[in-house]
Design a protein around this motif. Structure first.
Motif, PDB file in Angstrom:
ATOM      1  N   ARG A  64      90.969 -28.062 -39.266  1.00  0.00           N
ATOM      2  CA  ARG A  64      92.077 -27.573 -38.448  1.00  0.00           C
ATOM      3  C   ARG A  64      93.248 -28.549 -38.469  1.00  0.00           C
ATOM      4  O   ARG A  64      94.420 -28.151 -38.573  1.00  0.00           O
ATOM      5  CB  ARG A  64      91.575 -27.347 -37.022  1.00  0.00           C
ATOM      6  N   ASP A  65      92.930 -29.839 -38.419  1.00  0.00           N
ATOM      7  CA  ASP A  65      94.002 -30.841 -38.430  1.00  0.00           C
ATOM      8  C   ASP A  65      94.697 -30.921 -39.779  1.00  0.00           C
ATOM      9  O   ASP A  65      95.904 -31.181 -39.858  1.00  0.00           O
ATOM     10  CB  ASP A  65      93.433 -32.213 -38.060  1.00  0.00           C
ATOM     11  N   VAL A  66      93.946 -30.706 -40.853  1.00  0.00           N
ATOM     12  CA  VAL A  66      94.570 -30.717 -42.174  1.00  0.00           C
ATOM     13  C   VAL A  66      95.542 -29.569 -42.316  1.00  0.00           C
ATOM     14  O   VAL A  66      96.654 -29.716 -42.851  1.00  0.00           O
ATOM     15  CB  VAL A  66      93.488 -30.668 -43.278  1.00  0.00           C
ATOM     16  N   VAL A  67      95.139 -28.398 -41.849  1.00  0.00           N
ATOM     17  CA  VAL A  67      96.017 -27.239 -41.944  1.00  0.00           C
ATOM     18  C   VAL A  67      97.277 -27.450 -41.112  1.00  0.00           C
ATOM     19  O   VAL A  67      98.377 -27.062 -41.514  1.00  0.00           O
ATOM     20  CB  VAL A  67      95.257 -25.974 -41.494  1.00  0.00           C
ATOM     21  N   ARG A  68      97.120 -28.077 -39.945  1.00  0.00           N
ATOM     22  CA  ARG A  68      98.255 -28.301 -39.059  1.00  0.00           C
ATOM     23  C   ARG A  68      99.008 -29.588 -39.375  1.00  0.00           C
ATOM     24  O   ARG A  68      99.926 -29.963 -38.636  1.00  0.00           O
ATOM     25  CB  ARG A  68      97.762 -28.350 -37.604  1.00  0.00           C
ATOM     26  N   HIS A  69      98.586 -30.286 -40.442  1.00  0.00           N
ATOM     27  CA  HIS A  69      99.258 -31.503 -40.907  1.00  0.00           C
ATOM     28  C   HIS A  69      99.254 -32.586 -39.843  1.00  0.00           C
ATOM     29  O   HIS A  69     100.245 -33.316 -39.659  1.00  0.00           O
ATOM     30  CB  HIS A  69     100.703 -31.203 -41.346  1.00  0.00           C
ATOM     31  N   ARG A  70      98.170 -32.697 -39.148  1.00  0.00           N
ATOM     32  CA  ARG A  70      98.000 -33.775 -38.175  1.00  0.00           C
ATOM     33  C   ARG A  70      97.280 -34.936 -38.873  1.00  0.00           C
ATOM     34  O   ARG A  70      96.071 -35.121 -38.750  1.00  0.00           O
ATOM     35  CB  ARG A  70      97.190 -33.299 -36.967  1.00  0.00           C
ATOM     36  N   SER A  71      98.041 -35.704 -39.590  1.00  0.00           N
ATOM     37  CA  SER A  71      97.448 -36.757 -40.412  1.00  0.00           C
ATOM     38  C   SER A  71      96.776 -37.822 -39.574  1.00  0.00           C
ATOM     39  O   SER A  71      95.760 -38.409 -39.985  1.00  0.00           O
ATOM     40  CB  SER A  71      98.530 -37.410 -41.291  1.00  0.00           C
ATOM     41  N   GLY A  72      97.288 -38.109 -38.386  1.00  0.00           N
ATOM     42  CA  GLY A  72      96.682 -39.130 -37.542  1.00  0.00           C
ATOM     43  C   GLY A  72      95.267 -38.773 -37.138  1.00  0.00           C
ATOM     44  O   GLY A  72      94.348 -39.600 -37.222  1.00  0.00           O
ATOM     45  N   TYR A  73      95.073 -37.525 -36.703  1.00  0.00           N
ATOM     46  CA  TYR A  73      93.725 -37.101 -36.319  1.00  0.00           C
ATOM     47  C   TYR A  73      92.790 -36.999 -37.544  1.00  0.00           C
ATOM     48  O   TYR A  73      91.575 -37.195 -37.432  1.00  0.00           O
ATOM     49  CB  TYR A  73      93.784 -35.759 -35.587  1.00  0.00           C
ATOM     50  N   VAL A  74      93.367 -36.696 -38.667  1.00  0.00           N
ATOM     51  CA  VAL A  74      92.552 -36.658 -39.892  1.00  0.00           C
ATOM     52  C   VAL A  74      92.008 -38.052 -40.200  1.00  0.00           C
ATOM     53  O   VAL A  74      90.826 -38.224 -40.544  1.00  0.00           O
ATOM     54  CB  VAL A  74      93.378 -36.119 -41.078  1.00  0.00           C
ATOM     55  N   LEU A  75      92.839 -39.070 -40.057  1.00  0.00           N
ATOM     56  CA  LEU A  75      92.391 -40.441 -40.295  1.00  0.00           C
ATOM     57  C   LEU A  75      91.292 -40.838 -39.318  1.00  0.00           C
ATOM     58  O   LEU A  75      90.308 -41.493 -39.703  1.00  0.00           O
ATOM     59  CB  LEU A  75      93.585 -41.396 -40.177  1.00  0.00           C
TER      60      LEU A  75
END
Length: 886
Positions: A64-75
């Motif tokens: 979900r974070d990748v799709v929404r481009h939330r790079s911080g949460y992805v890390l």
């Protein structure tokens, strides 16, 4: 109210979800909540059955974070996954790994370089974890494809492009480590994976500009270079990949290298190809080296019709591989390497010959010359490879290779060689002879045998000396150089280089040992053969200065390595015979060659006189050389081989003091205890079949043999009478028989003296040659006699059968009527046979006897002519009396 509802809902959620949610802060810049991460880790370790659910939930949030481009949460999610992987080691980690790999694949599929690098780093950490049990269902096909694509990144920003390529290389390295350590490691070695991995690594390795030399293995890259330079990192990964290769998958790892080099046309120039195969040869296990060599040979066969420079590049790569593999064991590929190289040498010479035949004038001729020079590059590369490989082999293998190459050298008039030269022609055959002898010269370089019999066995010496009688000075030079390599066991050849008058041989510090018994027996058996080839080699019309230098070196090496007192006498006889041949000049040699032979004799007698250290002999040689220096400098090597040397018009008018005299040499050597009786016998070379093999046999000799064998086969009308004109002088010579008697006495005296003083080996060789010639003539006579008698038998058998047919007709008297058809047929048949018999009997005087006529005897014939001829054939063939059937 909404807050209470949310609180109630959160309290009803599973605990693992609450623990996972708590590790994510409200602001992603704050990073992972470490206290909650420790709680999650403790929960996962305490309840490992929840790991798969934790992983699934983390994967859901990360997607979900990748799709929404939330790079911080992805890390943050990837950091939590990494910590869970490092902390948990149980069988329940398998489902969690599947969720982890799914999340890594999501990151690699994203178009953001940072996320691709993040996913690669997580995968590398996962690859370093050793799992307790193998995973039979897990495959890494997607990761191989994705990491290979990242290695070929073409991002517009150079720094980003480099970062992505480094990530791709590190990902491939992680896949290799994970699969090799896994029980199902064979999957990574499948061709579909190797065809992606190896070209990706080679693509990044092409940035290396510095190519290491052949002396040692390429240096290992430093740790800083591994992390920053894609080329160095790719090379390190390539080394690791090859180091893990085993017997069954070695070929799958090497074949993509050839495909990459072919596709990118990296064989010409071939620096990168050489660098790649150096890495391969130094990275694989030593016992697998022959697999790589076989692959190179197979690729050379596949590209045999390619451009010459491409083939030359492949051969140079083979040279580098062989140079490394020859230091250890290369398995059963020794003969295969030489056989393949010699085959390509023949192909190169064939291409060169075809280009010369098909060349035209103008620009096409320039292209032909360019291609001709390219083929010479191929040939030189092959010879260099053969020589380097052969020089690194042990002595027992090198002797086999020498025999193998010698068996390939074509000799005119023989079919003993195993190389196909049907398409080469005379020019191509000469070229292949030179190439093969150059290869043999390279192989024999540095060969040291304890005895000369080991270095020059009879099976090798005979074919080696055959080209030394060919009418090509370059071939003779190569043969002599090969013999020097094998004879020179104490490294004296460099001291003897160049034909010259040596003032003091002791200054050369020649190394020599006492002649062993094996060397003495070798000279007794093969000495006359060596002398003969040196004698005939000196009398060649196309000799140049190098030929005389090599012949002088041959005589000197025989003196150093193989000479006892008997051999020294034979060598001096040979030198005197060469001097006499130059003076008499029966072969009509040019003046330069005659003076060259005189200079060769002077240089050698000066050398041998100082080697045996007989003062009187040295004094005589020095005196002759001193007189020549003043009166006839063209008889010395320092002058005759100099440009613009004045040559005499003839040698008949020279003073005898300019020549080395046999009687003075005999006196000087006899006073020192040498057996000089044989010096009074002139040296005469033995006659062998090598003249026929080397195209030296005269057509006149062949015709004379036929005339001697078949005196009656030529019709009397065609015979030209050799009648001498009858004059007064002819009659006077015929009446005066005193001169003839004196000549006969002189001949008998010379024969008796020869058999008393000549060496036994020389007498035996001459008798053997005469016996061989007599045997050949008798064989031809016997063959012609058998043919003739067989024809007689066939004709008389037909006559007898025809007569029997008439006898068997019933009521003979009634059927023999003039108008009867059987009788007419019989009469015609008998008339024809009678005519053929008359022709047959008139063709020779040997069996013209009335008793042999069929019609002179009643029917049946007893004894029949067939039995007589059969009995004669049995006597001729030595089978005894014929066996008669009842």
């Amino acid at each position: 109210m909404p807050t209470r509802v949310c609180c109630c809902c959160s309290a009803l959620r599973p605990r693992y979800k609450r623990l996972v949610d708590n590790i994510f802060p409200e602001d992603p810049k704050d990073g992972l909540v470490k206290a909650d991460m420790e709680k999650l880790t403790f929960y996962a370790v305490s309840a490992p059955e929840k790991l798969d659910r934790i992983g699934s939930y983390l994967a859901e949030r990360l997607s979900r974070d990748v799709v929404r481009h939330r790079s911080g949460y992805v890390l943050i999610a990837m950091e939590a996954l990494d910590q869970l992987l490092m902390a948990c080691h149980s069988q329940s980690i398998k489902p969690f790994v599947e969720s982890f790999l799914h999340m890594v694949a999501k990151l690699l599929e994203s178009g953001e370089p940072k996320l691709q690098v993040l996913g690669t780093n997580s995968f590398v950490k996962f690859a370093n974890i050793e799992e307790d049990t193998p995973s039979y269902h897990r495959r890494y096909d997607f990761f191989v494809s994705r990491f290979s694509a990242m290695c070929h990144s073409c991002h517009s920003d150079p720094e980003t492009r480099t970062e992505i390529r480094i990530a791709g290389i590190r990902g491939i390295q992680g896949v290799v480590r994970k699969t090799v350590n896994d029980e199902l490691r064979a999957t990574i070695w499948e061709p579909q994976h190797m065809d992606k991995i190896v070209p990706s690594l080679l693509f990044n390795m092409q940035k290396i500009e510095e190519v290491d030399s052949r002396i040692g293995p390429p240096p290992s890259p430093s740790a800083a270079d591994k992390e920053e330079n894609p080329a160095v990192l790719a090379e390190n990964c390539f080394r690791e990949l090859l180091g893990r290769a085993t017997f069954g998958n070695m070929n799958n790892a090497v074949r993509p290298v050839f495909a990459h080099l072919d596709h990118h046309k990296l064989w010409d120039p071939n620096e990168f190809a050489v660098h790649c195969f150096k890495i391969i040869m130094y990275s694989i296990q030593a016992q697998y080296s022959h697999h790589v060599i076989q692959e190179i040979l197979g690729h050379l066969d596949a590209r045999k019709k390619d451009f010459p420079r491409v083939r030359a590049g492949i051969i140079q790569v083979l040279l580098e591989a062989v140079a490394i593999a020859a230091k250890g064991s290369i398995g059963p590929t020794v003969l295969e390497v030489f056989n393949t190289l010699l085959k390509h040498l023949r192909l190169s010479v064939e291409f060169e010959a075809n280009d010369l035949q098909g060349g035209s004038v103008g620009s096409a001729n320039l292209n032909t010359n360019a291609k001709d020079s390219d083929e010479k590059i191929v040939q030189n590369a092959i010879i260099q490879t053969i020589g380097f490989f052969g020089s690194n082999l042990p002595d027992y293998q090198r002797s086999e290779i020498m025999m193998f190459i010698m068996g390939k050298v074509p000799v005119f008039g023989t079919s003993t060689h195993t190389l196909d030269i049907s398409q080469l022609g005379d020019l191509g055959t000469r070229r292949i002879q030179i190439m093969l002898l150059r290869s043999l010269l390279m192989v024999t370089s540095g060969y040291k045998a304890k005895t000369i019999v080991t270095a020059l066995p009879g099976s090798f010496l005979d074919p080696l000396l055959s080209p030394s009688l060919m009418e090509d000075y370059e071939l003779r030079q190569l043969v002599l150089e090969v013999m020097h390599n094998l004879m020179d066991r104490h490294d004296n050849r460099a001291k003897l280089r160049g034909i010259r008058i040596i003032p003091d041989v002791a200054d050369l510090k020649i190394k020599r040992e006492k002649i062993c018994r094996q060397d003495t027996s070798f000279m007794k058996k093969n000495g006359q053969q060596l002398y003969r080839h040196i004698y005939l080699g000196c009398k060649e019309e196309d000799n140049v200065q190098k030929n005389y230098e090599l012949l002088y070196t041959s005589l000197a090496l025989i003196t150093i390595e193989l000479a006892n007192e008997e051999v020294v006498i034979d060598l001096i006889r040979l030198a005197i015979a060469l001097q006499d041949s130059a003076i008499i000049n029966e072969d009509n040699l040019p003046m330069f060659h005659r003076c060259g032979i005189m200079a060769l004799v002077a240089a050698y007698l000066n050398f041998v006189s100082q080697m045996i250290a007989v003062p009187a002999f040295c004094q005589h040689v020095s005196k002759v050389i001193e007189i020549r220096t003043m009166e006839a400098p063209y008889f010395l090597p320092e002058h005759i081989f100099r440009d613009k040397c004045k040559l005499p018009k003839s040698l008949e008018k020279h003073d005898k003091n300019l020549y080395f005299l046999t009687n003075k040499i005999a006196e000087s050597l006899g006073g020192s205890g040498y057996s000089v009786e044989r010096l009074s016998v002139p040296y005469v070379p033995q006659v062998t079949d090598e003249d026929r093999l080397s195209r030296r046999k005269s057509i006149v000799d062949t015709v004379s043999i036929q005339v001697d064998i078949l005196p009656n086969s030529i019709p009397s009308d065609d015979v030209v009478s050799n009648t001498e004109e009858i004059t007064f002088e002819a009659l006077k010579k015929a009446i005066d028989t005193n001169g003839l008697e004196e000549q006969e006495k002189e001949k008998r005296r010379l024969v008796i003296e020869k058999f008393q003083k000549a060496p036994f080996e020389e007498i035996a060789a001459q008798c053997e040659s005469k016996a061989n010639l007599l045997h050949d003539r008798l064989a031809q006579i016997l063959e012609l006699t058998i043919r003739y008698l067989a024809l007689v038998v066939a004709q008389n058998e037909e006559i007898r059968l025809a007569s029997l047919q008439l006898v068997r007709v019933p009521e003979m008297k009634e059927t023999r009527k003039a108008g009867d058809a059987p009788y007419l047929r019989w009469s015609k048949r008998m008339g024809a046979l009678r005519c053929s018999e008359d022709k047959l009997l008139s063709s020779s005087q040997s069996i013209r006897d009335p008793r042999h006529h069929f019609w002179a005897r009643p029917i049946p014939v007893c004894p029949s002519l067939r039995d007589e001829v059969s009995r004669s054939l049995c006597v001729l063939s030595g089978s005894g009396r014929p066996q008669h059937k009842a």
